[in-house]
Design an enzyme around this catalytic site. Structure first.
Site, mmCIF file in Angstrom:
data_model
loop_
_atom_site.group_PDB
_atom_site.id
_atom_site.type_symbol
_atom_site.label_atom_id
_atom_site.label_comp_id
_atom_site.label_asym_id
_atom_site.label_seq_id
_atom_site.Cartn_x
_atom_site.Cartn_y
_atom_site.Cartn_z
ATOM 1 N N TRP A 102 22.657 -22.789 0.403
ATOM 2 C CA TRP A 102 22.242 -24.200 0.424
ATOM 3 C C TRP A 102 23.439 -25.126 0.590
ATOM 4 O O TRP A 102 23.345 -26.144 1.276
ATOM 5 C CB TRP A 102 21.387 -24.536 -0.794
ATOM 6 N N ASP A 172 22.964 -31.404 -5.489
ATOM 7 C CA ASP A 172 21.655 -30.881 -5.084
ATOM 8 C C ASP A 172 21.109 -30.065 -6.253
ATOM 9 O O ASP A 172 21.466 -28.903 -6.438
ATOM 10 C CB ASP A 172 21.814 -29.995 -3.839
ATOM 11 N N LYS A 196 9.945 -26.848 -7.438
ATOM 12 C CA LYS A 196 10.384 -25.820 -8.392
ATOM 13 C C LYS A 196 10.104 -26.303 -9.818
ATOM 14 O O LYS A 196 9.200 -25.803 -10.468
ATOM 15 C CB LYS A 196 11.845 -25.492 -8.171
HETATM 16 N N1 PMP Z 1 18.558 -27.001 -1.820
HETATM 17 C C1 PMP Z 1 18.257 -25.994 -2.665
HETATM 18 C C2 PMP Z 1 19.213 -25.637 -3.751
HETATM 19 C C3 PMP Z 1 17.046 -25.310 -2.502
HETATM 20 O O1 PMP Z 1 16.730 -24.300 -3.321
HETATM 21 C C4 PMP Z 1 16.164 -25.672 -1.461
HETATM 22 C C5 PMP Z 1 14.832 -24.993 -1.249
HETATM 23 N N2 PMP Z 1 14.700 -23.723 -1.650
HETATM 24 C C6 PMP Z 1 16.540 -26.705 -0.613
HETATM 25 C C7 PMP Z 1 17.735 -27.360 -0.832
HETATM 26 C C8 PMP Z 1 15.665 -27.139 0.527
HETATM 27 O O2 PMP Z 1 14.611 -27.828 -0.019
HETATM 28 P P1 PMP Z 1 13.388 -28.371 0.831
HETATM 29 O O3 PMP Z 1 12.596 -27.197 1.246
HETATM 30 O O4 PMP Z 1 12.688 -29.257 -0.166
HETATM 31 O O5 PMP Z 1 13.942 -29.137 1.976
#
Ligand code: PMP
Length: 360
Positions: A102, A172, A196
Site C-alpha cells: 500500500w 493511511d 475494515k
Molecule cells: N490502503 C490500505 C492500507 C488498504 O488496506 C487498502 C485496501 N485494502 C487501501 C489503501 C485501498 O483502499 P480502497 O480499496 O478503499 O481504495
C-alpha cells in the site's frame, strides 16, 4: 441462520448488533416512514444522523477541535492522488516511507505530482520489518511525510508514531483506525477506507488539521479539494449516505464496548493468542519481526504449501472463511478487525491445531 467467521481483509465483518439494528430500521427509520437510503441528504432527519455520526467519531477518537472530519467517496486509493494535490502547497517534494504494497501504491500516485523522497524502505527484508526511525532520511523542507501505519497485505504494523517536527504527518490508517487509542494531534492528516473497521465500502474518512486546508493546486478538481468538502460539511454533493449512517452505528457500538481503549484490549488479546499459536507450532510461520506484527492482519504460511487448499477446505467446514493469503505473499491471512469476535480466533486456533495434528 449461520453467521460465518469471515477473515476477509476487507470488506470485512461488521458487528452483528449493528447489522440487526440496521435491519430493524431498514424500511422505516425511527418513524420517518422511509429507509435511510431514501432520505434527502439535506433533510433534517438525515442531518441528525450525519451529525451524530461525526460527534461520536470525534468522541471515541478524541479528535481535537482544530481538525475537520470529512465523509468522502473514492476509497483510500483516491486519497493517494488527493493528498499531493492538496498538501504540496507550492513545495516540490514530499517524504514517503515504503513498508509494503500500500505504501508503494501511494508512492506511485504521488510521483505523478511531485518528487517523492523515499525516506526509508523495508523492501530489502521483503517488508517484514519497520525501518528504525533513526535511519530515516527526513527532509525538513518536505511538504509532508506519508506512511502506512498498518500494511494490510504484509501484516506489518508500526509500533511507534514518527516524530516529524513541523513536517505534517499523513497516515493511511485504512486497516488500523479505531483498533486502539491514538493521539490524533500528532498527525496532520489521517485517512481510511471504511470497509475494515468503520462500515461498508464506499465511504472514506479523512481527519485533517485546519491549517492544511485551502492550499490545493489550481488543477485540483473541486471534488478532490478538501476545502470544498470541509466548507460544505461533506455535503458538497450527495455523500455516501447509507455508509455514513452505518458508520455512525459502528461508532456507537465501539462506545458501548468501552471505546477504542476497550477495542485495544480485546484486539491485543486476540492477536497475542493467534501469534502464540503460530509461534508455538513447528508447522505455521509468520515472517514479521515480533515488535512490528499487525494486530489486524495476521499472515501465516503452512509447513507445506501443497496443503494450502486442504487447509482452506477444512477451515470452511468449520465456517472459518476467506483465509486465503494475498497472492503476493501466499499462505493464509487472518484479518481480525474489531468486529471479529474472540470466539472466531479461538475457533481458528483450534482448527489450526487439529490440522497440524493430522498433517504436520
Ligand atoms: N490502503 C490500505 C492500507 C488498504 O488496506 C487498502 C485496501 N485494502 C487501501 C489503501 C485501498 O483502499 P480502497 O480499496 O478503499 O481504495
Amino acid at each position: 441462520m449461520t453467521r460465518k467467521f469471515n477473515f476477509s481483509a476487507g470488506p470485512a465483518m461488521l458487528p452483528q448488533e449493528v447489522l440487526e439494528k440496521a435491519q430493524s430500521e431498514m424500511l422505516d427509520w425511527q418513524g420517518s416512514g422511509m429507509s435511510v437510503m431514501e432520505m434527502s441528504h439535506r433533510g433534517k432527519e438525515y442531518m441528525s444522523i450525519a451529525e451524530s455520526a461525526e460527534a461520536n467519531l470525534r468522541d471515541i477518537m478524541t479528535i481535537p477541535d482544530n481538525y475537520k472530519v470529512l465523509f468522502l467517496q473514492g476509497g483510500a486509493s483516491a486519497q493517494f492522488a488527493t493528498i499531493p494535490l492538496n498538501l504540496l502547497a507550492g513545495k516540490e517534494s514530499a517524504d514517503y516511507v515504503n513498508t509494503g504494497a500500500w505504501s508503494k501504491k501511494a508512492i506511485a500516485e504521488a510521483n505523478r505530482y511531485c518528487s517523492v523522497n523515499v525516506v526509508a524502505s523495508s523492501e530489502d527484508t521483503k517488508f517484514t520489518t519497520v525501518p528504525a526511525f533513526e535511519s530515516w532520511d527526513i527532509n525538513p523542507d518536505a511538504a509532508y511525510l506519508h506512511y502506512t501505519p498498518n500494511e494490510t497485505i504484509g501484516g506489518l504494523e508500526f509500533s511507534f508514531i514518527p516524530e516529524t517536527g513541523d513536517v505534517p504527518l499523513v497516515a493511511d490508517m485504512s486497516s488500523t483506525i479505531l483498533s486502539r487509542p491514538l493521539d490524533v494531534s500528532k498527525f496532520g492528516m489521517i485517512y481510511a477506507g471504511a470497509q475494515k473497521n468503520i462500515g461498508p465500502a464506499g465511504l472514506t474518512i479523512v481527519i485533517i488539521r485546519d491549517d492544511l486546508l485551502g492550499k490545493a493546486m489550481d488543477i485540483c478538481p473541486a471534488m478532490m479539494n478538501y476545502e470544498t468538502h470541509a466548507n460544505a460539511d461533506s455535503m458538497y454533493n450527495t455523500p455516501p449516505t447509507y455508509g455514513w449512517y452505518l458508520a455512525g452505528e459502528v461508532f456507537k457500538w465501539i462506545k458501548e464496548k468501552g471505546g477504542v481503549a476497550g477495542m485495544g484490549e480485546i484486539n491485543k488479546r486476540k492477536a497475542d493468542k493467534l501469534y502464540a499459536a503460530i509461534d508455538d507450532s513447528d508447522f505455521y510461520k509468520n515472517p514479521v519481526e515480533v515488535q512490528s506484527r499487525s494486530w489486524m492482519n495476521v499472515p501465516f504460511t503452512l509447513g507445506n504449501s501443497d496443503l494450502d487448499g486442504k487447509f482452506l477446505e477444512q477451515a470452511a467446514e468449520r465456517d472459518l472463511v476467506t483465509l486465503k493469503g494475498h497472492r503476493s505473499v501466499g499462505g493464509m491471512r487472518a484479518s481480525i478487525y474489531n468486529a471479529m469476535p474472540e470466539a472466531g480466533i479461538d475457533a481458528l486456533i483450534e482448527m489450526m491445531k487439529d490440522f497440524e495434528k493430522q498433517y504436520g
